[in-house]
Design a protein around this motif. Structure first.
Motif, short mmCIF file in Angstrom:
data_model
loop_
_atom_site.label_atom_id
_atom_site.label_comp_id
_atom_site.label_asym_id
_atom_site.label_seq_id
_atom_site.Cartn_x
_atom_site.Cartn_y
_atom_site.Cartn_z
N GLU A 61 -9.17 -14.94 1.65
CA GLU A 61 -8.95 -14.32 2.94
C GLU A 61 -7.79 -13.33 2.89
O GLU A 61 -6.84 -13.49 2.12
N PHE A 62 -7.91 -12.34 3.71
CA PHE A 62 -6.88 -11.29 3.82
C PHE A 62 -5.63 -11.84 4.48
O PHE A 62 -5.71 -12.63 5.43
N SER A 79 -7.10 -1.44 4.22
CA SER A 79 -8.34 -2.20 4.24
C SER A 79 -8.03 -3.68 4.19
O SER A 79 -7.10 -4.11 3.50
N ARG A 80 -8.83 -4.46 4.91
CA ARG A 80 -8.72 -5.92 4.89
C ARG A 80 -9.82 -6.55 4.03
O ARG A 80 -9.93 -7.77 3.97
N ARG A 81 -10.62 -5.72 3.39
CA ARG A 81 -11.78 -6.20 2.64
C ARG A 81 -11.46 -6.31 1.17
O ARG A 81 -11.11 -5.31 0.52
N ALA A 82 -11.61 -7.49 0.61
CA ALA A 82 -11.33 -7.70 -0.81
C ALA A 82 -12.13 -6.77 -1.72
O ALA A 82 -11.57 -6.25 -2.71
N PRO A 83 -13.42 -6.51 -1.46
CA PRO A 83 -14.19 -5.64 -2.36
C PRO A 83 -13.64 -4.20 -2.42
O PRO A 83 -14.00 -3.46 -3.35
N ASP A 84 -12.82 -3.81 -1.46
CA ASP A 84 -12.27 -2.46 -1.48
C ASP A 84 -11.15 -2.29 -2.49
O ASP A 84 -10.74 -1.16 -2.78
#
Length: 123
Positions: A46-47, A104-109
């Motif tokens: 999680e972010f 960005s809060r998205r891990a894949p980014d």
């Protein structure tokens, strides 16, 4: 190419403070956005918080008001100050980086990841 190394984790009691470090290699670290994520046992990653090169910041709600992110581009280091920690903060904490000015809060980014540092908060 950026390599990230986290440190500063450990065992603390609820209400204590802890400071995590994310040391980066690479001459262009200042142009990278850096984020902290965490993963508790049995849960998804999680972010936690992210910061851009010019100190734009976004926090996840569970840590807002307790955690503070900062960076020292001259030292190629990002810090995560954790105050008033809670047992639910127990997790492996990872720092991640991407070469962008956008938060960005998205891990894949995120393109680059450290190996993680364990934080355990006892009640």
């Amino acid at each position: 190419q950026v390599q990230l190394v986290e440190s500063g984790g450990g065992l603390v009691q609820a209400g204590d403070s802890l400071r995590l470090y994310c040391a980066a290699s690479g001459r262009t670290f200042s142009s990278y956005a850096v984020a902290w994520f965490r993963q508790a046992p049995g849960k998804e990653r999680e972010f936690v918080v992210a910061i851009t090169w010019n100190d734009a910041i976004t926090y996840a709600d569970p840590v807002k008001g307790r955690f503070t992110i900062s960076r020292d581009n001259a030292k190629s280091t990002v810090y995560l100050q954790m105050d008033n920690v809670k047992p639910q903060d127990t997790a492996v904490y990872y720092c991640a980086a991407r070469r962008t000015i956008v938060l960005s809060r998205r891990a894949p980014d995120y393109d680059y990841w450290g190996q993680g540092t364990q934080v355990i908060v006892s009640s």
